[in-house]
Design an enzyme around this catalytic site. Structure first.
Site, PDB file in Angstrom:
ATOM      1  N   HIS A 187     -40.399  -5.415  -0.116  1.00 41.01           N
ATOM      2  CA  HIS A 187     -40.123  -6.398  -1.158  1.00 41.01           C
ATOM      3  C   HIS A 187     -39.039  -7.382  -0.728  1.00 41.01           C
ATOM      4  O   HIS A 187     -38.316  -7.915  -1.568  1.00 41.01           O
ATOM      5  CB  HIS A 187     -39.729  -5.697  -2.456  1.00 41.01           C
ATOM      6  CG  HIS A 187     -40.825  -4.856  -3.028  1.00 41.01           C
ATOM      7  ND1 HIS A 187     -41.962  -5.399  -3.577  1.00 41.01           N
ATOM      8  CD2 HIS A 187     -40.952  -3.507  -3.105  1.00 41.01           C
ATOM      9  CE1 HIS A 187     -42.750  -4.410  -3.987  1.00 41.01           C
ATOM     10  NE2 HIS A 187     -42.171  -3.258  -3.707  1.00 41.01           N
TER      11      HIS A 187
ATOM     12  N   GLU B 148     -17.543   0.029   7.650  1.00 42.80           N
ATOM     13  CA  GLU B 148     -16.105   0.231   7.494  1.00 42.80           C
ATOM     14  C   GLU B 148     -15.385   0.337   8.831  1.00 42.80           C
ATOM     15  O   GLU B 148     -14.304  -0.241   9.000  1.00 42.80           O
ATOM     16  CB  GLU B 148     -15.837   1.511   6.696  1.00 42.80           C
ATOM     17  CG  GLU B 148     -16.116   1.400   5.214  1.00 42.80           C
ATOM     18  CD  GLU B 148     -15.848   2.713   4.493  1.00 42.80           C
ATOM     19  OE1 GLU B 148     -15.195   2.670   3.450  1.00 42.80           O
ATOM     20  OE2 GLU B 148     -16.298   3.768   4.988  1.00 42.80           O
TER      21      GLU B 148
ATOM     22  N   CYS C 247       0.791  -1.192   0.000  1.00 43.30           N
ATOM     23  CA  CYS C 247       0.000   0.000   0.000  1.00 43.30           C
ATOM     24  C   CYS C 247       0.843   1.271   0.000  1.00 43.30           C
ATOM     25  O   CYS C 247       0.522   2.200  -0.708  1.00 43.30           O
ATOM     26  CB  CYS C 247      -0.912  -0.039   1.210  1.00 43.30           C
ATOM     27  SG  CYS C 247      -2.126   1.226   1.259  1.00 43.30           S
TER      28      CYS C 247
ATOM     29  N   GLU D 187     -24.484   5.367   1.945  1.00 45.34           N
ATOM     30  CA  GLU D 187     -23.219   5.872   2.472  1.00 45.34           C
ATOM     31  C   GLU D 187     -23.171   5.739   3.994  1.00 45.34           C
ATOM     32  O   GLU D 187     -22.123   5.384   4.563  1.00 45.34           O
ATOM     33  CB  GLU D 187     -23.028   7.330   2.049  1.00 45.34           C
ATOM     34  CG  GLU D 187     -21.819   8.024   2.631  1.00 45.34           C
ATOM     35  CD  GLU D 187     -20.496   7.401   2.236  1.00 45.34           C
ATOM     36  OE1 GLU D 187     -19.472   7.760   2.843  1.00 45.34           O
ATOM     37  OE2 GLU D 187     -20.467   6.534   1.327  1.00 45.34           O
TER      38      GLU D 187
ATOM     39  N   ASN E 138       4.036  -1.645  -5.092  1.00 49.92           N
ATOM     40  CA  ASN E 138       2.579  -1.528  -5.005  1.00 49.92           C
ATOM     41  C   ASN E 138       1.994  -2.009  -6.319  1.00 49.92           C
ATOM     42  O   ASN E 138       2.540  -1.731  -7.383  1.00 49.92           O
ATOM     43  CB  ASN E 138       2.144  -0.080  -4.781  1.00 49.92           C
ATOM     44  CG  ASN E 138       2.310   0.359  -3.348  1.00 49.92           C
ATOM     45  OD1 ASN E 138       2.612  -0.445  -2.477  1.00 49.92           O
ATOM     46  ND2 ASN E 138       2.126   1.638  -3.094  1.00 49.92           N
ATOM     47  N   GLY E 139       0.840  -2.680  -6.272  1.00 56.39           N
ATOM     48  CA  GLY E 139       0.192  -3.148  -7.482  1.00 56.39           C
ATOM     49  C   GLY E 139       0.120  -4.658  -7.525  1.00 56.39           C
ATOM     50  O   GLY E 139       0.344  -5.349  -6.530  1.00 56.39           O
TER      51      GLY E 139
ATOM     52  N   LYS F 191      -6.632   3.110   1.987  1.00 57.33           N
ATOM     53  CA  LYS F 191      -7.171   4.414   1.607  1.00 57.33           C
ATOM     54  C   LYS F 191      -7.210   4.583   0.103  1.00 57.33           C
ATOM     55  O   LYS F 191      -8.191   5.057  -0.459  1.00 57.33           O
ATOM     56  CB  LYS F 191      -6.314   5.524   2.229  1.00 57.33           C
ATOM     57  CG  LYS F 191      -6.830   6.935   1.948  1.00 57.33           C
ATOM     58  CD  LYS F 191      -8.173   7.164   2.611  1.00 57.33           C
ATOM     59  CE  LYS F 191      -8.692   8.561   2.365  1.00 57.33           C
ATOM     60  NZ  LYS F 191     -10.058   8.740   2.891  1.00 57.33           N
TER      61      LYS F 191
ATOM     62  N   LYS G 131     -20.326   3.603   6.066  1.00 60.39           N
ATOM     63  CA  LYS G 131     -19.484   4.160   7.122  1.00 60.39           C
ATOM     64  C   LYS G 131     -19.501   3.254   8.353  1.00 60.39           C
ATOM     65  O   LYS G 131     -18.466   2.994   8.956  1.00 60.39           O
ATOM     66  CB  LYS G 131     -19.956   5.573   7.511  1.00 60.39           C
ATOM     67  CG  LYS G 131     -19.639   6.645   6.509  1.00 60.39           C
ATOM     68  CD  LYS G 131     -18.196   7.047   6.519  1.00 60.39           C
ATOM     69  CE  LYS G 131     -17.387   6.736   5.305  1.00 60.39           C
ATOM     70  NZ  LYS G 131     -17.799   6.371   4.061  1.00 60.39           N
TER      71      LYS G 131
ATOM     72  N   TRP H  18      -0.422  -3.964   2.143  1.00 61.63           N
ATOM     73  CA  TRP H  18      -1.802  -4.426   2.262  1.00 61.63           C
ATOM     74  C   TRP H  18      -1.897  -5.676   1.406  1.00 61.63           C
ATOM     75  O   TRP H  18      -1.707  -5.634   0.199  1.00 61.63           O
ATOM     76  CB  TRP H  18      -2.766  -3.351   1.784  1.00 61.63           C
ATOM     77  CG  TRP H  18      -4.219  -3.661   1.944  1.00 61.63           C
ATOM     78  CD1 TRP H  18      -4.985  -3.518   3.071  1.00 61.63           C
ATOM     79  CD2 TRP H  18      -5.113  -4.135   0.922  1.00 61.63           C
ATOM     80  NE1 TRP H  18      -6.278  -3.870   2.819  1.00 61.63           N
ATOM     81  CE2 TRP H  18      -6.395  -4.258   1.506  1.00 61.63           C
ATOM     82  CE3 TRP H  18      -4.960  -4.474  -0.424  1.00 61.63           C
ATOM     83  CZ2 TRP H  18      -7.510  -4.705   0.797  1.00 61.63           C
ATOM     84  CZ3 TRP H  18      -6.064  -4.916  -1.136  1.00 61.63           C
ATOM     85  CH2 TRP H  18      -7.320  -5.029  -0.529  1.00 61.63           C
TER      86      TRP H  18
ATOM     87  N   ARG I 102      -3.240   4.869   5.136  1.00 64.48           N
ATOM     88  CA  ARG I 102      -3.681   4.145   3.950  1.00 64.48           C
ATOM     89  C   ARG I 102      -4.155   2.734   4.279  1.00 64.48           C
ATOM     90  O   ARG I 102      -4.791   2.087   3.449  1.00 64.48           O
ATOM     91  CB  ARG I 102      -2.546   4.093   2.917  1.00 64.48           C
ATOM     92  CG  ARG I 102      -2.169   5.455   2.369  1.00 64.48           C
ATOM     93  CD  ARG I 102      -0.857   5.417   1.618  1.00 64.48           C
ATOM     94  NE  ARG I 102      -0.945   4.651   0.396  1.00 64.48           N
ATOM     95  CZ  ARG I 102      -1.090   5.184  -0.807  1.00 64.48           C
ATOM     96  NH1 ARG I 102      -1.186   6.491  -0.943  1.00 64.48           N
ATOM     97  NH2 ARG I 102      -1.125   4.433  -1.879  1.00 64.48           N
TER      98      ARG I 102
END
Length: 614
Positions: free
Chosen positions: A510, A494, A2, A487, A101-102, A609, A491, A75, A27
């Site tokens: 429904h 998370e 990360c 949202e 990273n990646g 992040k 939150k 990460w 991050r």
């Protein structure tokens, strides 16, 4: 991924690297490590599962001397979080060390090839495969490190931001990027390397952002050189950072997330500053003004984003369709890129990303560009990949967002979408002058209304104590409040790790209404708007089944107070602007529940992040 940090200069590298890693802790990560070339010519790698503090404990009593080094917070993508999979990684001879990273997508093929040449592997990572490949190419071609990196990256499929150092050359760092950010800071003879500007800003404001498939050759006491993978020299474009070190500190708050929630009145002012004229009667977005023909001729607008930005995009869909009368589709960037979408030359693709580095969103940009669409980027980080890859766009100007769970970036994105919708609507003459003037006036009042909502913090903190040990939550909203419900649920998930789902209020009957009982908390957004009466009916359906309802209502609404269990009152505001105000109590509720559960609010588990991998 990360976080990447590197240093080459006259000062001891280790303290600089550790401080840089601490700047990148926001991050999200699961392990950390550092590689140093000492003055005696040895190359050492120290790494540890856990936090940067665990790495510091692991290096106590070790030789951490040297003025060149690279460091990383990981990460996990390939291989579980442990010491072996942490970065940096040695090459087989231990003469090279790499951070990355990646994701290297063809790492299995490359690993089998290297095994056939008697290479062995100490980790499960794709990154170790890359450093072994660089060493193999360097040895078989008898070339220098830069050339070996260039040749190796020609064989790689995937995304990368890398930095490599070698034992025999204590005066060189070779770095490269593709689809993952990398920035180089310059101060005299010192060079600073990082995955974003936060570790660099306390040392220099002069930076160079690498573009895709560019390689930086960082040599001691020599000018920075940037070349392509084919060794074509690239011009240096030195940028000046606009952030300052105080923006990276907590400023007396216990967490960055709470600080950023409280910053929103100011960040909205910063977001609209210079875009609404001094009289407050007109909005001008240069990205729209300079491309009026594109917006006038647009047959459709496609908004692509991920996570919180996707929720902001849903609000943008409501705004643009209502005010501009242009059809809008909102797509998850991660799905958009794989479903062979129909994109026409007269389409406009709007991309939303806080970091401007989201891998899936960048891939969607490339897909849209190849189809001939006009691309408008909305992001927070100046000089980011999306800012450079799009045809035009707007920064949200909310300052660095350190907390992993987005707060001020969400309201900043919504604010820019409101101004964009107003600007295009005026251009198309699809909005009445009266509504245009009223919305502009009301938008400028939003920071004051946010200040009033923030005064509810103690009340919401007390409310959070009641629901700290809930196992599930449902969030309901209609119209402009439906994306806000999504949202709010995100939150809570998370940062508290409580399962929560957002639904359009009318969709409860429904299926999801089967979940309602006396143990199920339901957050219902029932503000004064065009669907208020419908939302009240949905609340009554919940109460008839003994659900516990927390209602967010417009100030003075006593009718709802009588039918629900708990009420949070917010100031009256135009329903098109409601998301900017109602999102704050939802952020505060999630924050206080997470704090009560003793969660790591700023760095929730498993999250990063800036998501620079698929």
């Amino acid at each position: 991924m990360c976080g990447i940090v590197g240093y080459l200069g006259d000062r001891p590298a280790y303290p600089m690297l550790i401080q840089g890693l601490r700047r990148l802790e926001y991050r999200g990560y699961d392990s950390a490590g550092v590689a140093l070339v000492h003055e005696n010519g040895t190359l050492d790698v120290f790494k540890s599962k856990g936090k940067v503090a665990d790495l510091e404990r692991a290096t106590q009593g070790q030789d951490v001397s040297g003025t060149i080094g690279i460091a990383h917070t990981r990460w996990a993508t390939h291989g579980e979080p442990n010491d072996a999979n942490a970065h940096p990684h040695y090459s087989q001879s231990k003469t090279l060390a790499i951070i990355h990273n990646g994701i290297i997508e063809n790492y299995n093929v490359l690993r089998e090839m290297l095994r056939n040449h008697d290479y062995t592997f100490q980790s499960d990572t794709d990154t170790e495969v890359l450093v072994q490949l660089i060493e193999y190419i360097k040895q078989t071609n008898h070339c220098d490190l830069c050339t070996a990196v260039q040749l190796a990256l020609h064989e790689v499929v995937g995304a990368y931001a890398i930095a490599v150092i070698e034992k025999e050359n204590p005066d060189l760092i070779v770095a490269a990027r593709k689809s993952s950010p990398l920035v180089i800071g310059i101060r005299g003879n010192e060079r600073f390397l990082a995955s974003d500007a936060t570790p660099i800003i306390e040392h220099t404001k002069e930076v160079v952002y690498l573009n895709d498939e560019e390689v930086a050759v960082i040599r001691r006491n020599e000018p920075l050189q940037v070349v392509s993978l084919d060794n074509v020299v690239k011009p240096l474009h030195i940028k000046m950072l606009e952030m300052n070190i105080s923006q990276l500190e907590k400023g007396g708050f216990p967490h960055f997330m709470l600080k950023e929630i409280y910053e929103q009145p100011r960040t909205i002012i910063d977001c609209i500053r210079g875009r609404i004229n001094p009289e407050g009667t007109d909005v001008i977005l240069s990205g729209v003004r300079d491309h009026q023909d594109k917006f006038l001729k647009a047959g459709r607008i496609i908004i692509v984003a991920c996570g919180t930005s996707w929720h902001a995009g849903l609000i943008g869909e409501h705004l643009i369709e209502e005010l501009c009368r242009i059809p809008v589709e909102v797509e998850y960037a991660s799905e958009f890129r794989y479903r062979n979408p129909v994109i026409r030359p007269n389409d406009i693709v709007i991309t939303l990303s806080q970091s401007g580095e989201t891998a899936d969103t960048l891939a969607a940009v490339e897909l849209a560009r190849n189809s001939g669409a006009f691309i408008y980027g909305i992001c927070n980080v100046i000089g980011s990949s999306i800012a450079r890859a799009t045809d035009s766009g707007s920064y949200i100007h909310v300052g660095p967002e350190i907390g992993v769970a987005s707060t001020k970036a969400f309201t900043g994105q919504v604010t820019v979408l409101i101004m964009l919708a107003l600007s295009v609507a005026k251009l198309k003459k699809s909005i009445s002058p009266e509504l245009y003037t009223t919305m502009l006036h009301d938008l400028q009042q939003i920071p004051q209304l946010m200040e009033r909502v923030l005064k509810l913090d103690t009340e919401i903190c007390d409310l959070a104590k009641i629901f700290t040990y809930a196992h599930n939550f449902i969030y309901l909203g209609r119209g402009y409040n439906y994306p806000v419900a999504l949202e709010g649920a995100l939150k809570l998930k998370e940062i508290s790790y409580i399962h929560a789902e957002g639904y359009p209020a009318a969709e409860m009957k429904h299926g999801p209404i089967a979940l309602i009982d006396s143990e199920m908390p339901v957050v219902a957004i029932a503000t004064a708007d065009s669907v208020y009466e419908k939302t009240i009916s949905n609340i009554q359906e919940i109460k008839a089944r003994r659900g516990k309802v927390i209602a967010i209502v417009t100030e003075g609404n006593e009718d709802v107070r009588k039918m629900v269990d708990y009420v949070i009152e917010i100031p009256r505001v135009d329903e098109r602007l409601i998301p900017l105000v109602v999102s704050l109590p939802l952020q505060m509720l999630a924050y206080h529940i997470a704090v009560n559960k003793n969660r790591d609010v700023d760095r929730p588990r498993n999250l990063a992040k800036s998501v620079t991998v698929e």
